[in-house]
Motif scaffolding. Structure first.
Motif, PDB file in Angstrom:
ATOM      1  N   ASN A  84       0.831  -1.205   0.000  1.00 54.22           N
ATOM      2  CA  ASN A  84       0.000   0.000   0.000  1.00 54.22           C
ATOM      3  C   ASN A  84       0.865   1.255   0.000  1.00 54.22           C
ATOM      4  O   ASN A  84       2.040   1.219   0.342  1.00 54.22           O
ATOM      5  N   PHE A 128       0.877   4.721   2.143  1.00 56.64           N
ATOM      6  CA  PHE A 128       0.235   5.137   3.395  1.00 56.64           C
ATOM      7  C   PHE A 128       0.674   6.529   3.810  1.00 56.64           C
ATOM      8  O   PHE A 128       1.754   6.998   3.418  1.00 56.64           O
ATOM      9  N   LEU A 134      -4.441   4.172   4.503  1.00 54.81           N
ATOM     10  CA  LEU A 134      -3.813   3.235   3.574  1.00 54.81           C
ATOM     11  C   LEU A 134      -4.585   3.112   2.271  1.00 54.81           C
ATOM     12  O   LEU A 134      -5.821   3.091   2.284  1.00 54.81           O
TER      13      LEU A 134
END
Ligand SMILES: O=C(O)CCC(=O)C(=O)O
Ligand SMILES: [Fe+2]
Length: 329
Positions: free
Chosen positions: A102, A104, A186
Motif C-alpha cells: 500500500n 500510506f 492506507l
C-alpha cells in the motif's frame, strides 16, 4: 456433493460499558473483550463513545490519496522525495519489497514529546507534514479529531486488556497516557499482491504480520482483512457500520511478558482498490517496554524509543539515516 463451509468470522463485542461506571456491566465487558481476543485473536468492537462518527471521518481522511501529484509530493517522506526534510511522518509510496502493498500517510501526535537523548531520536518526534492545500476545507481538523477519538478508545481497551492479564491499571496507563501514536491512512491499488511465503495458495495484498504497536485499531472500507486466532485459523473481519477491529501488538506482548500474544493478520486480495485506516497505540518514546511486572529500575536501553531505533536500523530504507543505538549511544 459437499457444501463449502461458511467462512469463520472473529467475535464482536459491544464495549459501551467500558466507558461507564465500575460495576458488573463493566466487568462483563472487560471479560468479553479478553475472551474474544483469546478465542479469535482479534475482535470487532462497537458501541464506543462517538462511534457514529468513525466511518465518515475515515472516509474524509482517505481523501489524502485524491490530492494532485504536486501536493502529494510535498508531503512525501525524504526517502522518496529527497527535497523534503521529514523522514518519518507523511506519505510513504508503495515499494515492491514490502509485505504490505500500500501507499500510506502517517499522522503523529499534535505535539510530539521528545524521546531519550540518542542520535536519530529527533526523527521519531518530528511533526506531521500536512497537505497544503488540504483535500477539502476542515480536513486537517477532522483527521486530528479522528486521532484523538481513536486514541481515547484504544487507551480504554489497553487498560481493560491489561487488567484481564493481571496487571494493575496504573502500570499500563503510565506507559500509554498522552499521545504518542500513529494514525495511518492506507491505499492499495487494484491487484496489489505481496510475496508472503506463509500464505499457502492465498493471494494477499498484505502478508501475515503482527504490528509493532501496543494495540492496533483497524477500519476497512471493504472486506479482506483477516486475523489469525491462537488455533492458527484465519478468520474474516466483517465490515460493519462504524465498527473497528482490535489487534494486539508486539509492545503489549512484551509488557505482559507474553501473557497477551500479538495478533497475526493479513489482507486477502479482492477485486478493486482497497482503502483502510489504522490507529496504532504506542507508548511514549521514554516509556520502558520491559515487562510491566518487572520491579527493577530501567534505563534508556529499555525504552520504546531505543527499541524503535533498533527496529528501523535493521531496515534497508533507513540505512544511513538511523543507526543501531548499540553502535552510537
Ligand atoms: O489494510 C488493512 O486493513 C491492514 C493494514 C495493516 O495491517 C497495517 O497497516 O499494519
Ligand atoms: Fe497490521
Amino acid at each position: 456433493m459437499t457444501d463449502t463451509p461458511a467462512p469463520e468470522i472473529v467475535e464482536s463485542v459491544d464495549i459501551s460499558a467500558l466507558f461507564g461506571p465500575d460495576g458488573a456491566a463493566r466487568d462483563a465487558c472487560v471479560a468479553a473483550l479478553w475472551d474474544g481476543l483469546r478465542r479469535t485473536g482479534a475482535v470487532v468492537v462497537t458501541g464506543y463513545p462517538d462511534a457514529d462518527k468513525v466511518d465518515a471521518r475515515a472516509r474524509v481522511g482517505l481523501k489524502v490519496f485524491d490530492l494532485p501529484e504536486d501536493t502529494r509530493r510535498a508531503i512525501t517522506t525524504r526517502h522518496m522525495a529527497p527535497e523534503n526534510r521529514f523522514y518519518y511522518r507523511g506519505l510513504w509510496p508503495r515499494s515492491p519489497e514490502r509485505l504490505l502493498q500500500n501507499d500510506f500517510y502517517d499522522v503523529g501526535p499534535e505535539r510530539p514529546a521528545p524521546g531519550p537523548d540518542l542520535p536519530g531520536m529527533e526523527i521519531l518526534s518530528e511533526p506531521t507534514p500536512w497537505p497544503d492545500p488540504e483535500p477539502e476545507p476542515g480536513w486537517r481538523a477532522t483527521v486530528r479529531a479522528h486521532y484523538a477519538h481513536l486514541n481515547r478508545v484504544a487507551q480504554a481497551m489497553i487498560l481493560s486488556i491489561g487488567r484481564s492479564a493481571g496487571f494493575d491499571e496504573a502500570t499500563i496507563r503510565a506507559r500509554f497516557e498522552g499521545d504518542h501514536s500513529t494514525l495511518r491512512f492506507l491505499s492499495y491499488p487494484e491487484g496489489a499482491a505481496a510475496a508472503d511465503p506463509a500464505a499457502g495458495g492465498a493471494v494477499v495484498s498484505a502478508g501475515r504480520h503482527t504490528d509493532a504497536s501496543g494495540l492496533s485499531l483497524l477500519w476497512q472500507a471493504a472486506p479482506g482483512l483477516q486475523a489469525e486466532g491462537p488455533d492458527g485459523v484465519f478468520r474474516d473481519i466483517p465490515v460493519r457500520e462504524n465498527a473497528i477491529s482490535v489487534h494486539v501488538g508486539d509492545v503489549m506482548t512484551r509488557l505482559t511478558d507474553g501473557a497477551v500474544p500479538a495478533t497475526p493478520h493479513r489482507v486477502l486480495s479482492r477485486p478493486g482498490p482497497r482503502h483502510s485506516v489504522g490507529f496504532f497505540l504506542e507508548p511514549a518514546l521514554t516509556a520502558p517496554v520491559t515487562p510491566a511486572s518487572h520491579g527493577q529500575a530501567t534505563g534508556v536501553r529499555e525504552t520504546y524509543g531505543w527499541q524503535l531505533l533498533q527496529t528501523f536500523a535493521a531496515r534497508a530504507q533507513w540505512k544511513g539515516v538511523i543507526a543501531d543505538p548499540d553502535d552510537t549511544a
